[in-house]
Scaffold this motif. Sequence first.
Motif, PDB file in Angstrom:
ATOM      1  N   GLY A   1      -8.849  19.904 -11.711  1.00 27.81           N
ATOM      2  CA  GLY A   1      -7.658  19.422 -12.417  1.00 27.81           C
ATOM      3  C   GLY A   1      -7.439  17.938 -12.180  1.00 27.81           C
ATOM      4  N   TRP A   2      -7.012  17.256 -13.238  1.00 25.51           N
ATOM      5  CA  TRP A   2      -6.905  15.792 -13.169  1.00 25.51           C
ATOM      6  C   TRP A   2      -5.892  15.299 -12.132  1.00 25.51           C
ATOM      7  N   ARG A   3      -4.905  16.136 -11.777  1.00 23.36           N
ATOM      8  CA  ARG A   3      -3.906  15.705 -10.798  1.00 23.36           C
ATOM      9  C   ARG A   3      -4.522  15.461  -9.420  1.00 23.36           C
ATOM     10  N   TRP A   4      -5.676  16.114  -9.160  1.00 20.14           N
ATOM     11  CA  TRP A   4      -6.324  15.924  -7.869  1.00 20.14           C
ATOM     12  C   TRP A   4      -6.870  14.515  -7.688  1.00 20.14           C
ATOM     13  N   LEU A   5      -7.074  13.789  -8.789  1.00 18.81           N
ATOM     14  CA  LEU A   5      -7.428  12.368  -8.668  1.00 18.81           C
ATOM     15  C   LEU A   5      -6.368  11.640  -7.859  1.00 18.81           C
ATOM     16  N   PHE A   6      -5.110  11.888  -8.191  1.00 22.73           N
ATOM     17  CA  PHE A   6      -4.021  11.171  -7.535  1.00 22.73           C
ATOM     18  C   PHE A   6      -3.776  11.678  -6.114  1.00 22.73           C
ATOM     19  N   VAL A   7      -4.070  12.950  -5.870  1.00 28.00           N
ATOM     20  CA  VAL A   7      -3.998  13.461  -4.498  1.00 28.00           C
ATOM     21  C   VAL A   7      -5.029  12.741  -3.632  1.00 28.00           C
ATOM     22  N   LEU A   8      -6.259  12.638  -4.160  1.00 29.20           N
ATOM     23  CA  LEU A   8      -7.339  11.971  -3.432  1.00 29.20           C
ATOM     24  C   LEU A   8      -6.988  10.515  -3.147  1.00 29.20           C
TER      25      LEU A   8
ATOM     26  N   MET B   1       0.835  -1.199   0.000  1.00 25.31           N
ATOM     27  CA  MET B   1       0.000   0.000   0.000  1.00 25.31           C
ATOM     28  C   MET B   1       0.873   1.254   0.000  1.00 25.31           C
ATOM     29  N   ALA B   2       2.034   1.184   0.639  1.00 20.77           N
ATOM     30  CA  ALA B   2       2.958   2.327   0.611  1.00 20.77           C
ATOM     31  C   ALA B   2       3.451   2.580  -0.811  1.00 20.77           C
ATOM     32  N   LEU B   3       3.800   1.511  -1.538  1.00 21.09           N
ATOM     33  CA  LEU B   3       4.248   1.654  -2.918  1.00 21.09           C
ATOM     34  C   LEU B   3       3.130   2.214  -3.791  1.00 21.09           C
ATOM     35  N   PHE B   4       1.909   1.726  -3.586  1.00 22.66           N
ATOM     36  CA  PHE B   4       0.752   2.231  -4.326  1.00 22.66           C
ATOM     37  C   PHE B   4       0.552   3.731  -4.072  1.00 22.66           C
ATOM     38  N   THR B   5       0.658   4.120  -2.812  1.00 20.48           N
ATOM     39  CA  THR B   5       0.476   5.533  -2.447  1.00 20.48           C
ATOM     40  C   THR B   5       1.553   6.406  -3.072  1.00 20.48           C
ATOM     41  N   VAL B   6       2.799   5.950  -2.989  1.00 18.97           N
ATOM     42  CA  VAL B   6       3.914   6.710  -3.570  1.00 18.97           C
ATOM     43  C   VAL B   6       3.736   6.849  -5.084  1.00 18.97           C
ATOM     44  N   GLY B   7       3.338   5.761  -5.740  1.00 14.37           N
ATOM     45  CA  GLY B   7       3.140   5.796  -7.191  1.00 14.37           C
ATOM     46  C   GLY B   7       2.095   6.817  -7.596  1.00 14.37           C
ATOM     47  N   ASN B   8       1.017   6.906  -6.818  1.00 11.68           N
ATOM     48  CA  ASN B   8      -0.029   7.883  -7.129  1.00 11.68           C
ATOM     49  C   ASN B   8       0.411   9.309  -6.836  1.00 11.68           C
ATOM     50  N   LEU B   9       1.123   9.503  -5.751  1.00 15.87           N
ATOM     51  CA  LEU B   9       1.596  10.851  -5.431  1.00 15.87           C
ATOM     52  C   LEU B   9       2.665  11.308  -6.427  1.00 15.87           C
ATOM     53  N   LEU B  10       3.468  10.379  -6.929  1.00 11.98           N
ATOM     54  CA  LEU B  10       4.427  10.745  -7.976  1.00 11.98           C
ATOM     55  C   LEU B  10       3.702  11.200  -9.239  1.00 11.98           C
ATOM     56  N   SER B  11       2.523  10.594  -9.504  1.00  5.28           N
ATOM     57  CA  SER B  11       1.746  10.974 -10.685  1.00  5.28           C
ATOM     58  C   SER B  11       1.256  12.417 -10.596  1.00  5.28           C
ATOM     59  N   VAL B  12       1.085  12.929  -9.372  1.00  9.68           N
ATOM     60  CA  VAL B  12       0.655  14.312  -9.192  1.00  9.68           C
ATOM     61  C   VAL B  12       1.674  15.268  -9.808  1.00  9.68           C
ATOM     62  N   PHE B  13       2.960  14.903  -9.702  1.00 10.16           N
ATOM     63  CA  PHE B  13       4.034  15.806 -10.118  1.00 10.16           C
ATOM     64  C   PHE B  13       4.594  15.490 -11.507  1.00 10.16           C
ATOM     65  N   ALA B  14       3.984  14.519 -12.203  1.00  8.74           N
ATOM     66  CA  ALA B  14       4.449  14.181 -13.553  1.00  8.74           C
ATOM     67  C   ALA B  14       4.182  15.344 -14.501  1.00  8.74           C
ATOM     68  N   GLN B  15       5.227  15.888 -15.098  1.00  9.03           N
ATOM     69  CA  GLN B  15       5.096  17.078 -15.938  1.00  9.03           C
ATOM     70  C   GLN B  15       4.972  16.760 -17.424  1.00  9.03           C
ATOM     71  N   ASP B  16       5.236  15.521 -17.803  1.00  4.30           N
ATOM     72  CA  ASP B  16       5.142  15.158 -19.215  1.00  4.30           C
ATOM     73  C   ASP B  16       4.592  13.748 -19.349  1.00  4.30           C
ATOM     74  N   TYR B  17       4.273  13.399 -20.580  1.00  2.00           N
ATOM     75  CA  TYR B  17       3.633  12.109 -20.880  1.00  2.00           C
ATOM     76  C   TYR B  17       4.507  10.917 -20.473  1.00  2.00           C
ATOM     77  N   SER B  18       5.796  10.972 -20.799  1.00  2.00           N
ATOM     78  CA  SER B  18       6.696   9.850 -20.504  1.00  2.00           C
ATOM     79  C   SER B  18       6.795   9.595 -19.006  1.00  2.00           C
ATOM     80  N   THR B  19       6.910  10.673 -18.234  1.00  2.00           N
ATOM     81  CA  THR B  19       6.991  10.525 -16.777  1.00  2.00           C
ATOM     82  C   THR B  19       5.702   9.954 -16.219  1.00  2.00           C
ATOM     83  N   LEU B  20       4.558  10.394 -16.752  1.00  2.16           N
ATOM     84  CA  LEU B  20       3.272   9.885 -16.283  1.00  2.16           C
ATOM     85  C   LEU B  20       3.134   8.393 -16.576  1.00  2.16           C
ATOM     86  N   LEU B  21       3.623   7.960 -17.735  1.00  2.00           N
ATOM     87  CA  LEU B  21       3.613   6.521 -18.039  1.00  2.00           C
ATOM     88  C   LEU B  21       4.352   5.729 -16.968  1.00  2.00           C
TER      89      LEU B  21
END
Length: 400
Positions: free
Chosen positions: A172-179, A92-112
């Motif tokens: 904004g779509w990034r709030w999905l990952f914050v939530l 669950m920690a890895l899942f949480t970190v992965g989603n929070l990292l998605s909040v800060f993804a600035q480009d398509y490749s990073t989001l992938l």
Amino acid sequence: MSLLKSSRQTKPASPNVVAWAILSLAIGGFGIGTTEFAMMGLLPNVADGVGVSVPTAGHVISAYALGVVVGAPLLVAISAKMPRKTLALALMALFTVGNLLSVFAQDYSTLLVTRFIAGLPHGAFFGVAAVLAASMVAPTKRGRAISMVMMGLSIANVLGVPLATYVGQQFGWRWLFVLVGIIGVVTMVCMAIFIPAQKALPGASLRKEISALRRGQVWLTLLVGVVGFGGFFAVYTYVANTMTDVAGFSAGFLPVIVGLYGVGMVVGNYVGGRIADWSVMGSIYLVMGFIAAMLVLYAATVHIQWMALVMIFVIGASGAMLIPSLQTRLLDVSPGAPTLASSLNHSALNMANALGAFVGGLVITWGWGFTAPAMVGAVLAVLGLGIALLSGLLDKSSNK
């Protein structure tokens, strides 16, 4: 004695403690279901945000699914000697970190990359959660306990996905990952407090977990999920087009339809846990046959609006009914390696998603119409039933 049995607490936990522990795991499932399915509704927003087309942005969903398929066997295998509660917390920690990292993804490749990371613990978490839930209750209540863990995933389709979609569209779509990150933190706190401590499974090892892959019944059960559940996804993938083009509903009514589908999944998950405790294989036979019949009825009646609404609920319920039985069956056919086999169920369901979407799209491309995926789904359900019957016959022959 199997490792699953030997992992039970020497002093049985009270019903109240068990209820809170299972609720903690279900909250994790709620977060996972929210992040997995809300992305579909926010895809145009994500595409605009990272500067790609909508079809290209769809690969972000594929990256998550690939993470599920890869992560389930990999993470469980390398953590075989870890206590199950500790492993659930780490996943669950890895899942949480992965989603929070998605909040800060600035480009398509990073989001992938971040979506792939977020998907890695998905299947492994549900696999470990199923083993934990089953270990805290009597053997006759395993299906019920597992269905309650999976209830979080079903409820996500009714509450979490609409809420996250609304928040993402408004702020904004990034709030999905914050939530989802917040849900992940809440899950870890609840698990740390309410799940009883368990020692590592006696004799657990990488070799023992991988041994599950040498069992033909494990592969047959996974194949039932891939093929049989493919029909469920063949309908779900194209539900919007079917409901607007065939049933004649307006696009604005689609949230109600998707909500009905989600409510059906909640009901089906609840019923599925009960019938799994009645008979694991019997419930698989019954549900697979029911899915096939309901998909045919759906294709025949979806042009009638009131029937379309009834059938979308029934299709959601019938598909969800199958999950507790498959999860319990995998525990039964993998003594000594329950966690890996149970985790692979979610890899199988993601492959079913891909199979259903592919064959459904194929028959639509051939010009057979938007009801054709349901008919193809019925064929897949019958094939899944055939595989399940073969598995049952092999069980009987080996017990003679």
